[in-house]
Structure formats: C-alpha cells, structure tokens
Design a protein around this motif. Structure first.
Motif, PDB file in Angstrom:
ATOM      1  N   PHE A 121      58.142  26.801 -14.506  1.00 27.41           N
ATOM      2  CA  PHE A 121      57.878  25.706 -13.582  1.00 27.41           C
ATOM      3  C   PHE A 121      58.049  26.217 -12.146  1.00 27.41           C
ATOM      4  N   GLU A 122      57.327  25.584 -11.236  1.00 22.78           N
ATOM      5  CA  GLU A 122      57.426  25.939  -9.820  1.00 22.78           C
ATOM      6  C   GLU A 122      58.873  25.788  -9.331  1.00 22.78           C
ATOM      7  N   GLY A 123      59.346  26.797  -8.608  1.00 21.01           N
ATOM      8  CA  GLY A 123      60.706  26.737  -8.073  1.00 21.01           C
ATOM      9  C   GLY A 123      61.742  27.369  -8.990  1.00 21.01           C
ATOM     10  N   TYR A 124      61.331  27.726 -10.216  1.00 23.16           N
ATOM     11  CA  TYR A 124      62.254  28.340 -11.182  1.00 23.16           C
ATOM     12  C   TYR A 124      61.792  29.753 -11.519  1.00 23.16           C
ATOM     13  N   GLY A 125      62.745  30.613 -11.878  1.00 22.42           N
ATOM     14  CA  GLY A 125      62.376  31.976 -12.254  1.00 22.42           C
ATOM     15  C   GLY A 125      63.603  32.761 -12.677  1.00 22.42           C
TER      16      GLY A 125
END
Length: 403
Positions: A48-52
């Motif tokens: 998801f966007e913002g996660y990594g």
C-alpha cells in the motif's frame, strides 16, 4: 493491571479484515493489544502507498500497537504468493527469537495462510502463555482449492504442520459448526474447539437517504456483490445467469454491480466482454468497508457465491453477516452453511452452487415480488443478524476465555 493480548494476523489495517474491529473493541474493553502483522499488500499484491520495508513498520491504530514484519508482497502468481506466505513465517521466527515483548495471551486470526499461526504458537510456547486460534480457512483443504496442488506428499506435510498448530493451541475457535467437526476429525479434543461466528462491524446497518453516484438511479433491478474477486468466489455463475436473463428479455431490467478488486478481476471482466454482456454489469472500484452500507441501500439485493467445492459448503463467508446486518434480501449461489442460514432467516433465495438456471429463475422470482415482500425479507435478514451475530454478545463470550 490491563491484560495484554498479542494478536498474530498476517493481514491488518489498512487491509480490511474483521480483526481490525475485534482489536479496536478489545482496547475499548480495557485490554492492551499488540498486533504482529505484515506490510499491507492485500488484495492488490503490492505494498500500500506509504508502507514498505523501511516505512511505517510501527504505528498505532485505534489504540492498538501495530508491529509490521518484513515480507514479500503477494504479487499476481502462485510463486509470489508462496514467497509471501513463507516470508511472514521466516520474519516471525526471527521476531520471536529476538523480541523482549511480554503478553498474557496469544490470539491468532487465521485466514489463509495457516502458516501465519506458527510465529504465534512459537511465541506462546516460549513464554508459556495460553494460545488461542481463530480458524477462518481450513487447511490443508484450502491449499488444494486455491493453488490446485494435489501432490499427496505436499498436502501431507501441510497436514502435519496444521496438526502441530492445533496441538499447541489451548483453544480453537471456528467460524462455522462444520469447521468444528472437520477439526475434531483431525484428532483434536472436542472440548478444545468452539464455534464463535463472525459479527459485522457496527457500521453495517440499514441506511437511507445517502447518495451513491456509482449505482445509477433508474428502473433496473440492482444486484450487488462486494468484496474480493477471486477464483474461490465462483462469480462465473453471474455471466452465465445474465446470458439466460438476456435470452428471456431481461437485458435492460437487471444490473449486476460488482464492488471490489482481486486477482481474478481482469480475467472476469474480459470474460463478460467476450460474452457481450458488459451492459448488464457495473464494475466499481474497491471501497472502504464503511461505505458498503450506502451501496447496499441503493441495491435491491445483495449477492454472494462460491466456487463448487465441498470445503465452501462448510464455510460461512464474512460478507454474509455484512449483508444480513444491512437488512437486504440476499441472492446466493452456495450450498451448506450459507444455504442453511438464508433458509432459516427467510432472507432471500439460495440456489445450488454454480447453477445458473436456478439463479436466473431466483432473480426473476425476486424481481416479481411486491416491494413489501422484499422489504420483509430485508427485515428478516436484520432480525436474524441481531439474534445470532450480535457483537456485544460474541465479545462477552470471548472475554470469558481471557478471565
């Protein structure tokens, strides 16, 4: 002093699973809750966007402490999926070895994969604390269906892992009565296994007067499916039923709204285009769970289906409780537990899994009912939900295990 519940759940907020609400409710009830989960990537298969791997690995959600273990995203093929499952277990093993975290209980929220339970079992064993398992998907049966693996050696090894997990859990909760029997049949003591059905979040309720631009306000009969679009959902029965309805002159009278996303979506859309039925379908992007009751309020019926397999006859899908809670007539192409609930609640029509002729007939029959009769079905659905899947009652029952 607050009791500390350590939750193991490979999927957690912002991925949409019931465990998000369960943990939030436990915090309200005075528990300290820590969730060990993965980096969110379901159902799209990418982070998801913002996660990594180096972003947002710790956060707080509704008072719940969230710790995210590194894993490989699901991707869109079987190899990536297997690596996703394996990477969570490997990360979980090293987390278990090095963590200084203390807890009073371990609670494992098991939707596939069952492998995610291993770090929880290991942690509970190391700390000598009770371990509870909530089974949503039966393994190894689910592996055979989802992956198509039939190799007896592989299935046998997975079966041994499942038996190991069951053996080292103090209590096993299941989402259906049929699951209780299946687990007991694996030589698990009956007293250790308990039926604890899913509830729907409080926002699932009948709503009125809210706009929904995605579903056209016309004279068509709107049948709406919400959720993951995968092979297991058996949605291919819909275009086959649509073809029959078209041949009977209902082409411009029925609309199938498909709200959601998943690994099978592109193939499903292409299949419908090839059948020249796309005008009968309305595909809507995945929506926040809180918005689903609005979509239901603009629908004449809610739809669910399964692929034709004995395992799914034993399963009560989470969306069934959501539909019941929204007070909508239900159309289903399913057997077993789902069929029993719809018949007992008098909340709609359930046809045999994959039978497009029966489904088309049921759609025509539902359309031909008076508005008042359909409203009665919706009221029956909500009433059955309140009697059998009430959140407070079920959480009170779970509390007894934490005393």
């Amino acid at each position: 002093m607050k009791k500390h519940i350590l939750v193991i759940a490979q999927y957690f907020y912002p991925e949409e699973f019931r465990i998000n609400d369960i943990c939030s409710e436990w915090v309200k009830r005075g528990y300290k809750v820590t969730v060990i989960t993965g980096i969110p990537n379901y159902p799209h298969g990418k982070f998801f966007e913002g996660y990594g791997l180096f972003k947002k690995r710790k956060e707080t959600y509704n008072g719940v402490e969230v710790i995210r273990l590194p894993l490989i995203p699901r991707g869109n093929n079987a190899i990536m999926l297997a690596l996703n499952y394996l990477s969570f277990v490997v990360s979980g093993f090293f987390w278990k070895v090095f963590t200084s975290l203390k807890a009073d209980y371990v609670y494992i929220f098991e939707v596939s994969p069952m492998t995610q339970a291993l770090p929880g079992v290991w942690f509970a064993k190391k700390r000598k604390i009770p371990c509870y398992l909530y089974v949503q998907d039966l393994w190894p049966e689910n592996v055979e269906i989802v992956t198509g693996i039939k190799n007896k050696l592989v299935i046998g090894l997975i079966g041994k892992m499942v038996d190991y997990i069951y053996k080292h859990c103090d209590k096993i909760f299941t989402t259906s009565e049929s699951f209780v029997k299946a687990i007991v049949n694996r030589n698990v003591e009956k007293s250790k296994v308990e039926y604890w059905p899913q509830y729907a979040e409080s926002f699932y309720q009948p709503v009125e007067g809210l706009d929904c631009s995605e579903i056209p306000n016309d004279d068509r009969f709107n049948i709406t499916f919400t959720g993951n679009i995968g092979i297991a959902q058996g949605l291919d029965v819909l275009p086959r039923a649509a073809e029959i309805l078209k041949s009977k002159g209902f082409e411009n009278q029925v609309r199938f709204n498909i709200v959601g996303d998943g690994r099978y979506k592109d193939t499903f859309v292409e299949h419908i285009k090839q059948m020249k039925l796309i005008d009968m379908f309305n595909f809507i992007e995945r929506q926040p769970a809180e918005e689903i009751p609005i979509f239901m309020s603009h629908s004449d019926a809610a739809f669910l289906s399964f692929a034709n397999n004995e395992l799914f006859n034993m399963t009560i899908p989470a969306k069934l409780q959501s539909y019941l809670a929204c007070g909508k007539p239900i159309l289903a192409s399913a057997s077993g537990e789902t069929e029993k609930i719809i018949a007992t609640s008098k909340s709609g029509f359930c046809t045999q899994t994959g039978d497009e002729e029966e489904l088309a007939t049921s759609i025509i029959n539902l359309m031909s009912l008076k508005d008042e009769d359909r409203k009665t079905m919706g009221k029956n659905a909500r009433s059955f939900y309140e009697r059998n899947f009430d959140k407070k009652y079920l959480l009170d029952k779970m509390d007894q295990n934490f005393q």
